[in-house]
Design an enzyme around this catalytic site. Structure first.
Site, PDB file in Angstrom:
ATOM      1  N   ASP A 199      -8.021 -10.761  10.024  1.00 26.46           N
ATOM      2  CA  ASP A 199      -6.930  -9.822   9.736  1.00 26.46           C
ATOM      3  C   ASP A 199      -6.179 -10.199   8.464  1.00 26.46           C
ATOM      4  O   ASP A 199      -5.922  -9.363   7.600  1.00 26.46           O
ATOM      5  CB  ASP A 199      -5.944  -9.768  10.915  1.00 26.46           C
ATOM      6  CG  ASP A 199      -6.526  -8.989  12.089  1.00 26.46           C
ATOM      7  OD1 ASP A 199      -7.660  -8.483  11.942  1.00 26.46           O
ATOM      8  OD2 ASP A 199      -5.853  -8.895  13.126  1.00 26.46           O
ATOM      9  N   ASP A 252       1.859  -1.373  19.895  1.00 24.20           N
ATOM     10  CA  ASP A 252       0.827  -2.000  20.723  1.00 24.20           C
ATOM     11  C   ASP A 252       1.386  -2.720  21.940  1.00 24.20           C
ATOM     12  O   ASP A 252       0.740  -2.784  22.988  1.00 24.20           O
ATOM     13  CB  ASP A 252      -0.011  -2.986  19.878  1.00 24.20           C
ATOM     14  CG  ASP A 252      -1.066  -2.252  19.058  1.00 24.20           C
ATOM     15  OD1 ASP A 252      -0.981  -0.999  18.966  1.00 24.20           O
ATOM     16  OD2 ASP A 252      -1.962  -2.911  18.512  1.00 24.20           O
ATOM     17  N   LYS A 295       2.760  -0.372  14.385  1.00 22.61           N
ATOM     18  CA  LYS A 295       1.819  -0.992  15.323  1.00 22.61           C
ATOM     19  C   LYS A 295       2.181  -2.451  15.592  1.00 22.61           C
ATOM     20  O   LYS A 295       2.034  -2.935  16.709  1.00 22.61           O
ATOM     21  CB  LYS A 295       0.408  -0.901  14.741  1.00 22.61           C
ATOM     22  CG  LYS A 295      -0.699  -1.257  15.719  1.00 22.61           C
ATOM     23  CD  LYS A 295      -2.046  -0.864  15.115  1.00 22.61           C
ATOM     24  CE  LYS A 295      -3.126  -0.676  16.158  1.00 22.61           C
ATOM     25  NZ  LYS A 295      -3.558  -1.870  16.823  1.00 22.61           N
ATOM     26  N   HIS A 324      -1.928  -0.258  10.118  1.00 24.40           N
ATOM     27  CA  HIS A 324      -0.747  -1.004   9.688  1.00 24.40           C
ATOM     28  C   HIS A 324      -1.028  -2.003   8.575  1.00 24.40           C
ATOM     29  O   HIS A 324      -0.255  -2.151   7.633  1.00 24.40           O
ATOM     30  CB  HIS A 324      -0.138  -1.707  10.901  1.00 24.40           C
ATOM     31  CG  HIS A 324      -1.113  -2.583  11.660  1.00 24.40           C
ATOM     32  ND1 HIS A 324      -0.759  -3.769  12.221  1.00 24.40           N
ATOM     33  CD2 HIS A 324      -2.437  -2.447  11.933  1.00 24.40           C
ATOM     34  CE1 HIS A 324      -1.803  -4.315  12.820  1.00 24.40           C
ATOM     35  NE2 HIS A 324      -2.830  -3.524  12.659  1.00 24.40           N
ATOM     36  N   ARG A 325      -2.159  -2.711   8.684  1.00 20.21           N
ATOM     37  CA  ARG A 325      -2.399  -3.786   7.708  1.00 20.21           C
ATOM     38  C   ARG A 325      -2.678  -3.241   6.315  1.00 20.21           C
ATOM     39  O   ARG A 325      -2.358  -3.878   5.314  1.00 20.21           O
ATOM     40  CB  ARG A 325      -3.535  -4.693   8.166  1.00 20.21           C
ATOM     41  CG  ARG A 325      -3.247  -5.340   9.497  1.00 20.21           C
ATOM     42  CD  ARG A 325      -3.825  -6.715   9.663  1.00 20.21           C
ATOM     43  NE  ARG A 325      -3.473  -7.166  10.998  1.00 20.21           N
ATOM     44  CZ  ARG A 325      -2.275  -7.658  11.324  1.00 20.21           C
ATOM     45  NH1 ARG A 325      -1.345  -7.820  10.425  1.00 20.21           N
ATOM     46  NH2 ARG A 325      -2.026  -8.000  12.570  1.00 20.21           N
ATOM     47  N   GLU A 352      -8.961  -1.021  13.312  1.00 18.88           N
ATOM     48  CA  GLU A 352      -8.187   0.215  13.344  1.00 18.88           C
ATOM     49  C   GLU A 352      -8.879   1.331  12.563  1.00 18.88           C
ATOM     50  O   GLU A 352      -8.771   2.499  12.874  1.00 18.88           O
ATOM     51  CB  GLU A 352      -6.783  -0.032  12.784  1.00 18.88           C
ATOM     52  CG  GLU A 352      -5.813  -0.668  13.774  1.00 18.88           C
ATOM     53  CD  GLU A 352      -5.999  -2.171  13.974  1.00 18.88           C
ATOM     54  OE1 GLU A 352      -7.040  -2.729  13.561  1.00 18.88           O
ATOM     55  OE2 GLU A 352      -5.083  -2.787  14.567  1.00 18.88           O
ATOM     56  N   ASN A 360      -3.866   2.799  20.296  1.00 18.03           N
ATOM     57  CA  ASN A 360      -4.956   2.217  19.502  1.00 18.03           C
ATOM     58  C   ASN A 360      -4.904   0.699  19.638  1.00 18.03           C
ATOM     59  O   ASN A 360      -5.228  -0.036  18.715  1.00 18.03           O
ATOM     60  CB  ASN A 360      -4.816   2.646  18.037  1.00 18.03           C
ATOM     61  CG  ASN A 360      -6.115   2.417  17.255  1.00 18.03           C
ATOM     62  OD1 ASN A 360      -7.147   2.080  17.829  1.00 18.03           O
ATOM     63  ND2 ASN A 360      -6.039   2.581  15.949  1.00 18.03           N
TER      64      ASN A 360
END
Ligand code: DC
Length: 671
Positions: free
Chosen positions: A325, A52, A432, A397-398, A353, A94
């Site tokens: 998040d 990112d 990311k 990613h998370r 995402e 993204n």
């Protein structure tokens, strides 16, 4: 970073130690944009290096900002308010934190100075809403066109005529990034007068707005506000670089290690450096949620120490609007709680995402949890029985990071002592925000050695086992043990030290203290000196073969070989890997090829090194070496009883690898 198709995590049992986390994504991309708009050079310390931030940097470079890295510092020389280029196409992956603010900044600049810019991203970016921001920019007189579907990127921004009428209205209940984008960009238009922004609807994710205001202040712009509904940018605001600026570690990334401490640090703590009580990031408040679930936390200005407190964890019912998040991490902590946990007010998960509510629910269920999902909440009951699961990660990613914590299932109140392994699909999606996430996790996670999977590849000399082991290890993301190199290094060391080839005691002593290091990129160092090439010499190989018959030499090298069994797993190559060193390996492959094929391969190898040889001699030598290796009394060359035989005389490396991976897959529980 793991770039494999999947990464298998064996059951994990404890965690302790210190981690330094990469810089905050939210701060990094805001600082980059502000530096790019300021006059002069900003020296940015500890910037996050990830997908990112890379797209943001590429965009700034494309727009004419000078960017140089100097040691660990990135120097960005900004535009100082005037466009250097009137046309550009920017690809923003993204990264919402790049798409939204760049759209706003370029729309204002193009309206004032003329120009035409296209902004696009990956397909998922084109499904993430931006209409509320575009509507706000159009009120100001900016020219913005949708190039695909109305309300979504890709976009074109172009000439317009700025006008300041009443306040600019923007919705605050879909994404706080729209407001952030306006706050970051509108100082560009403030020569026309003070600019008021009015938020419609309840503003979500307020802490992210605080980061924005805080960083604007660092760049000389004092935004006034009334509550969370009206913001004013004073007339004549201009960006002034603070010179040096430090990016704190990412508080959302910290959430995985805070959770890790709460779940698995029953003794010494997990310590996080780079972010703490003084953080300006909203997700730092995840720490309070973790405490509510039972974590024991000590904190300083820029560090945290976490231990397990209550166990099992306590179930909670929490409004997570302030930590959208990091709240995903709570959903995985809920697997270790007593009773059901409800996370509320998380509708924004659906436009991130991926649709995170649906994704989390689907993957938590695979583990055995009972999950209820609503438009803006999720409720999780721990599994009655844990199941091995291959977790889909949706290019998010998370999801990859928080689900890795499910590998600690042997500790769960409802887990079994043996535990179940876990597969994370497409692990590279962590790039990311946290490319080295798994390496960092493995640096503090502990398990039982016998739980770390081992795959052995034994076979006669020149069978191609080294090459095969190498590609299999790469495909699985596992460590590689080239045991032959250890014997060769012992031989080289003996030559240098003048130890006689028949001095078993002397050789064993040498082997026991061999200062050998395996470096990334298959570099081998002996006493700090690179010896990768020397180890391949024929005389070194011949001496290795001679000295490897001594039991005391083999014994001296045993521990060193066992030590390669580290998370997440090991591929071990050498003639006695499956028989002597790792007799319990999950999969043992015995690789063979006809003497003729092996002689031919060795011949080609020698030619490629500029050495001449005779194929018939080579073949005779190989047969003699086979006979000696098979008949020696210690660790003779023979397939382990439970080894699978693979004759690769007629197979390419690719084909052999696929065969071995197919066997491996049959022994894994993820079908
Ligand atoms: O696989 P290689 O050619 O690099 O191995 C060099 C020598 O080391 C080989 O001739 C025998 C010995 N060796 C061994 O005895 N046991 C091992 N596990 C690996 C190598």
């Amino acid at each position: 970073m793991y770039t494999t198709e999947f990464l298998d995590l064996p059951p994990l049992r404890a965690a302790a130690g210190t981690v330094r986390l990469p810089g905050s994504k939210s701060i990094s991309n805001r600082v980059l944009l502000l530096a790019g708009l300021s006059a002069g050079t900003t020296r940015i310390h500890d910037l996050l290096d990830s997908d990112d931030t890379r797209v943001m940097l590429d965009a700034l470079r494309e727009l004419g900002c000078a960017i140089e890295s100097e040691g660990g510092v990135l120097n960005v020389t900004g535009l100082g308010g005037s466009l250097r280029k009137r046309q550009a196409r920017l690809f923003l992956g993204n990264a919402g934190t790049a798409m939204r603010p760049l759209t706003a900044a370029l729309a204002v600049l193009a309206a004032m100075q003329g120009g035409e810019f296209e902004l696009s991203g990956v397909p998922r970016m084109h499904e993430r809403p931006i209409g509320d921001l575009v509507d706000a920019l159009r009120q100001l007189g900016c020219g913005v066109d949708y190039l695909g579907q109305d309300g979504y990127p890709p976009l074109r921004v172009r000439d317009g005529a700025l006008r300041l009428g009443g306040p600019i209205r923007v919705r605050g209940d879909v994404s706080s990034q729209f407001l952030t984008a306006l706050l970051l960009a509108l100082p560009l238009a403030s020569e026309l007068g003070a600019i008021d922004i009015e938020v419609e609807g309840e503003l979500i994710s307020k802490p992210y707005i605080e980061i924005t205001l805080n960083l604007l202040a660092r760049f000389g712009i004092a935004v006034g506000r009334e509550g969370w509904s009206r913001f004013t940018i004073p007339r004549g605001s201009s960006y002034r670089t603070p010179g040096d600026i430090h990016v704190e570690a990412d508080a959302s990334s910290a959430s995985y290690f805070v959770a890790l401490g709460a779940i698995a640090a029953a003794g010494a703590p997990v310590r996080i450096e780079g972010v703490g009580a003084d953080s300006i990031q909203g997700d730092i408040r995840f720490v309070e949620a973790a405490e509510a679930m039972g974590a024991q936390v000590a904190r300083g200005a820029n560090w945290l120490e976490i231990r397990r407190g209550a166990w099992p964890l306590k179930a909670i019912d929490l409004d997570c609007n302030h930590i959208p998040d990091a709240a995903m991490t709570l959903a995985v902590m809920a697997l270790y709680a007593e009773g059901g946990t409800t996370l509320r007010n998380i509708a924004s998960w659906r436009v991130k995402e991926t649709d995170r509510i649906a994704a989390m629910a689907a993957e938590l269920r695979k583990l055995g949890a009972t999950v209820e999902e609503g438009t803006d909440f999720i409720r999780i009951e721990p599994p009655a029985q844990w199941r091995p699961a291959a977790i889909r990660t949706y290019d998010d990613h998370r999801i990859a990071m928080c689900f890795s914590l499910a590998a600690f299932n042997p500790l769960a109140p409802t887990g079994s002592d043996t535990g179940v392994p876990l597969r994370i699909l497409d692990p590279k999606c962590v790039g990311k925000t946290f490319p080295d996430y798994f390496e960092t996790l493995f640096s503090v996670a502990r398990t039982r050695t016998e739980d770390i999977p081992v795959l052995t590849i034994d076979g006669p000399t020149a069978s191609g086992k080294g090459t095969l082991a190498d590609v299999v290890a790469d495909a699985l993301g596992y460590h590689l043990l080239d045991s032959g190199a250890i014997y060769r290094a012992t031989a080289l060391s003996a030559m240098r030290a003048g130890v006689a080839p028949d001095d078993e005691a002397g050789l064993a002593q040498l082997a026991a203290v061999l200062p050998l290091a395996f470096e990334p990129g298959h570099r081998i160092l002996l006493d700090g000196e690179e010896v990768t090439e020397q180890l391949r010499r024929e005389d070194v190989g011949a001496l290795a073969s001679r000295i490897s018959v001594f039991p005391r030499v083999r014994e001296a090298l045993r521990e060193r070989q066992l030590a390669f069994r580290q998370l997440p797993g090991l591929v071990a190559d050498g003639r006695d890997m499956g028989t002597v060193i790792f007799p319990q390996a999950e999969l043992k492959v015995f690789l063979t090829a006809s003497a003729a094929t092996r002689a031919e391969r060795r011949h080609r190898q020698l030619i490629s090194r500029g050495l001449s040889s005779n194929m018939d001699d080579l073949r005779r030598e190989l047969e003699a070496r086979d006979a000696r290796d098979q008949s020696r009394s210690t660790a003779p060359l023979k397939p382990a009883e439970d080894a699978l035989l693979l004759d690769n005389s007629a197979l390419t490396i690719e084909a052999s690898m696929h065969e071995v991976l197919k066997w491996w897959e049959q022994r894994r529980p993820f079908r």
